[in-house]
Design a protein around this motif. Structure first.
Motif, PDB file in Angstrom:
ATOM      1  N   GLN A 110      16.400  -0.987 -38.995  1.00 43.26           N
ATOM      2  CA  GLN A 110      17.503  -0.096 -38.650  1.00 43.26           C
ATOM      3  C   GLN A 110      17.030   1.257 -38.118  1.00 43.26           C
ATOM      4  OE1 GLN A 110      20.773  -1.092 -38.706  1.00 43.26           O
ATOM      5  NE2 GLN A 110      19.796  -3.068 -39.102  1.00 43.26           N
ATOM      6  N   ILE A 111      15.722   1.394 -37.869  1.00 36.95           N
ATOM      7  CA  ILE A 111      15.174   2.659 -37.351  1.00 36.95           C
ATOM      8  C   ILE A 111      15.260   2.677 -35.822  1.00 36.95           C
ATOM      9  CG2 ILE A 111      13.095   4.068 -37.105  1.00 36.95           C
ATOM     10  CD1 ILE A 111      12.248   3.164 -39.873  1.00 36.95           C
ATOM     11  N   LYS A 112      15.843   3.720 -35.290  1.00 36.02           N
ATOM     12  CA  LYS A 112      15.932   3.886 -33.838  1.00 36.02           C
ATOM     13  C   LYS A 112      14.748   4.667 -33.301  1.00 36.02           C
ATOM     14  CE  LYS A 112      18.983   5.697 -30.208  1.00 36.02           C
ATOM     15  NZ  LYS A 112      20.288   6.378 -29.922  1.00 36.02           N
ATOM     16  N   SER A 113      14.376   5.751 -33.995  1.00 39.75           N
ATOM     17  CA  SER A 113      13.261   6.572 -33.511  1.00 39.75           C
ATOM     18  C   SER A 113      12.705   7.432 -34.638  1.00 39.75           C
ATOM     19  CB  SER A 113      13.713   7.476 -32.355  1.00 39.75           C
ATOM     20  OG  SER A 113      14.667   8.431 -32.814  1.00 39.75           O
ATOM     21  N   ILE A 114      11.499   7.935 -34.415  1.00 41.58           N
ATOM     22  CA  ILE A 114      10.866   8.895 -35.319  1.00 41.58           C
ATOM     23  C   ILE A 114      10.773  10.221 -34.572  1.00 41.58           C
ATOM     24  CG2 ILE A 114       8.809   9.463 -36.649  1.00 41.58           C
ATOM     25  CD1 ILE A 114       8.145   6.501 -36.729  1.00 41.58           C
ATOM     26  N   GLN A 115      11.241  11.267 -35.194  1.00 37.20           N
ATOM     27  CA  GLN A 115      11.254  12.576 -34.543  1.00 37.20           C
ATOM     28  C   GLN A 115      10.334  13.534 -35.280  1.00 37.20           C
ATOM     29  OE1 GLN A 115      15.403  13.542 -34.733  1.00 37.20           O
ATOM     30  NE2 GLN A 115      16.019  11.963 -33.278  1.00 37.20           N
ATOM     31  N   THR A 116       9.564  14.296 -34.505  1.00 37.48           N
ATOM     32  CA  THR A 116       8.644  15.273 -35.084  1.00 37.48           C
ATOM     33  C   THR A 116       8.870  16.635 -34.444  1.00 37.48           C
ATOM     34  OG1 THR A 116       6.913  14.814 -33.444  1.00 37.48           O
ATOM     35  CG2 THR A 116       6.909  13.478 -35.450  1.00 37.48           C
ATOM     36  N   GLY A 117       8.426  17.669 -35.150  1.00 35.65           N
ATOM     37  CA  GLY A 117       8.573  19.022 -34.630  1.00 35.65           C
ATOM     38  C   GLY A 117       7.561  19.950 -35.259  1.00 35.65           C
ATOM     39  N   GLY A 133       5.510  20.854 -39.419  1.00 38.17           N
ATOM     40  CA  GLY A 133       5.542  19.671 -40.267  1.00 38.17           C
ATOM     41  C   GLY A 133       6.915  19.046 -40.391  1.00 38.17           C
ATOM     42  N   PHE A 134       7.688  19.109 -39.298  1.00 37.95           N
ATOM     43  CA  PHE A 134       9.033  18.532 -39.301  1.00 37.95           C
ATOM     44  C   PHE A 134       8.959  17.062 -38.917  1.00 37.95           C
ATOM     45  CE2 PHE A 134      12.669  17.164 -36.731  1.00 37.95           C
ATOM     46  CZ  PHE A 134      13.714  17.365 -37.623  1.00 37.95           C
ATOM     47  N   TYR A 135       9.461  16.200 -39.784  1.00 40.04           N
ATOM     48  CA  TYR A 135       9.523  14.768 -39.509  1.00 40.04           C
ATOM     49  C   TYR A 135      10.871  14.229 -39.977  1.00 40.04           C
ATOM     50  CZ  TYR A 135       4.415  15.241 -39.364  1.00 40.04           C
ATOM     51  OH  TYR A 135       3.124  15.652 -39.084  1.00 40.04           O
ATOM     52  N   GLN A 136      11.465  13.370 -39.155  1.00 35.37           N
ATOM     53  CA  GLN A 136      12.678  12.701 -39.603  1.00 35.37           C
ATOM     54  C   GLN A 136      12.816  11.365 -38.874  1.00 35.37           C
ATOM     55  OE1 GLN A 136      16.124  15.149 -38.887  1.00 35.37           O
ATOM     56  NE2 GLN A 136      16.408  14.432 -36.793  1.00 35.37           N
ATOM     57  N   VAL A 137      13.610  10.494 -39.476  1.00 36.60           N
ATOM     58  CA  VAL A 137      13.861   9.176 -38.920  1.00 36.60           C
ATOM     59  C   VAL A 137      15.318   9.118 -38.466  1.00 36.60           C
ATOM     60  CG1 VAL A 137      14.151   6.740 -39.521  1.00 36.60           C
ATOM     61  CG2 VAL A 137      12.113   7.956 -40.261  1.00 36.60           C
ATOM     62  N   GLU A 138      15.525   8.670 -37.237  1.00 40.28           N
ATOM     63  CA  GLU A 138      16.878   8.453 -36.742  1.00 40.28           C
ATOM     64  C   GLU A 138      17.207   6.976 -36.872  1.00 40.28           C
ATOM     65  OE1 GLU A 138      19.706   9.008 -32.763  1.00 40.28           O
ATOM     66  OE2 GLU A 138      17.520   9.260 -32.619  1.00 40.28           O
ATOM     67  N   LEU A 139      18.329   6.676 -37.509  1.00 38.39           N
ATOM     68  CA  LEU A 139      18.744   5.296 -37.704  1.00 38.39           C
ATOM     69  C   LEU A 139      19.675   4.837 -36.585  1.00 38.39           C
ATOM     70  CD1 LEU A 139      19.472   5.442 -41.542  1.00 38.39           C
ATOM     71  CD2 LEU A 139      17.336   4.812 -40.391  1.00 38.39           C
ATOM     72  N   LEU A 140      19.867   3.545 -36.474  1.00 34.09           N
ATOM     73  CA  LEU A 140      20.740   2.997 -35.439  1.00 34.09           C
ATOM     74  C   LEU A 140      22.179   3.468 -35.608  1.00 34.09           C
ATOM     75  CD1 LEU A 140      19.406  -0.682 -35.265  1.00 34.09           C
ATOM     76  CD2 LEU A 140      18.964   1.190 -33.655  1.00 34.09           C
ATOM     77  N   THR A 141      22.534   3.851 -36.809  1.00 34.61           N
ATOM     78  CA  THR A 141      23.894   4.352 -37.069  1.00 34.61           C
ATOM     79  C   THR A 141      24.073   5.790 -36.615  1.00 34.61           C
ATOM     80  OG1 THR A 141      23.214   5.053 -39.283  1.00 34.61           O
ATOM     81  CG2 THR A 141      24.164   2.846 -39.072  1.00 34.61           C
ATOM     82  N   GLY A 142      22.961   6.453 -36.237  1.00 34.99           N
ATOM     83  CA  GLY A 142      23.024   7.858 -35.846  1.00 34.99           C
ATOM     84  C   GLY A 142      22.644   8.806 -36.955  1.00 34.99           C
ATOM     85  N   GLU A 143      22.488   8.301 -38.175  1.00 42.57           N
ATOM     86  CA  GLU A 143      22.082   9.152 -39.299  1.00 42.57           C
ATOM     87  C   GLU A 143      20.616   9.544 -39.164  1.00 42.57           C
ATOM     88  OE1 GLU A 143      23.644   8.075 -43.347  1.00 42.57           O
ATOM     89  OE2 GLU A 143      24.187   6.235 -42.277  1.00 42.57           O
TER      90      GLU A 143
END
Length: 229
Positions: free
Chosen positions: A193-200, A203-213
């Motif tokens: 259900q993971i759409k993408s991995i976002q970094t910044g 040390g910013f990391y987050q996972v974007e899910l297919l639902t948009g969360e």
């Protein structure tokens, strides 16, 4: 090792106990036998165990009732049954192994080797979550992610439903299929259900899910997740 045997046949229960003591010896810290479904349900609620040996036919009661209730427990279950068809179905609830009757020492040793090495490819299809007046079976394929919540967990489904479950994130991780991955100390995610991995920066990391969360990801989990998708 804390072992529970759920078996209504006295001879079979004694035979299994003998085999386990011969193989494990002093590794066994406790070994308890329950002969009824109700007794086993009460025992599991009140006592911690590491390994359950479960017969699926208990004097007219069906062992699946216990299996459904404990499908998200932190212990492992080995089925002992003469009914192969039932045993195959049992694997949907994350059992570790199936030992056909009549039970042999060699076959029990194989099952214990699997338990002690803790190497398995989980095929759990359902987890049982107790609600106020019923048991809710949740298909693992429908789970979006799981969040740690006040020493319990919240299970989020793809359709927006969510359930509170009285298990820890660590304990449920032991029975989930391999496409569930830890991304944070507070989150386990269905990798499908993971759409993408976002970094910044910073040390910013987050996972974007297919639902948009979007879910926060721990830095220590980034590399292992990146390598698998």
């Amino acid at each position: 090792m804390r072992i529970l045997i759920v078996e209504d046949e006295t001879v079979a229960a004694r035979g299994l106990t003998k085999i386990l003591r011969e193989i494990l010896g002093p590794k066994i810290s406790s070994l308890h036998i329950e002969r009824t479904l109700l007794g086993s349900q009460c025992f599991v609620k009140e006592n911690p165990i590491d390994l359950l040996f479960l017969d699926l036919n208990l004097d007219g009661d069906i062992g699946f009732d216990l299996l459904k209730e404990t499908s998200a427990a932190s212990f492992f279950t080995i089925i002992t049954s003469g009914n192969v068809a039932e045993a195959i179905r049992a694997f949907e609830y994350g059992v570790l192994d199936f030992v056909p009757k009549p039970i042999s020492k060699e076959r029990i040793k194989m099952a214990l080797d699997k338990f002690q090495s803790n190497v398995r490819q989980s095929k759990t299809k359902y987890i049982g979550i107790k609600q106020e007046d019923h048991l809710q079976l949740v298909a693992t394929k429908d789970i979006l992610y799981i969040q740690s919540f006040d020493k319990r967990i919240k299970v989020f489904k793809k359709n927006g439903e969510k359930f509170i479950h009285s298990k820890s994130l660590d304990s449920i991780s032991k029975i989930l299929p391999n496409h569930f991955i830890r991304i944070h100390r507070s989150y386990i995610v269905n990798k499908k259900q993971i759409k993408s991995i976002q970094t910044g920066r910073g040390g910013f990391y987050q996972v974007e899910l297919l639902t948009g969360e979007n879910l926060k990801m721990g830095r220590n989990y980034y590399k292992s997740l990146k390598a698998t998708i």
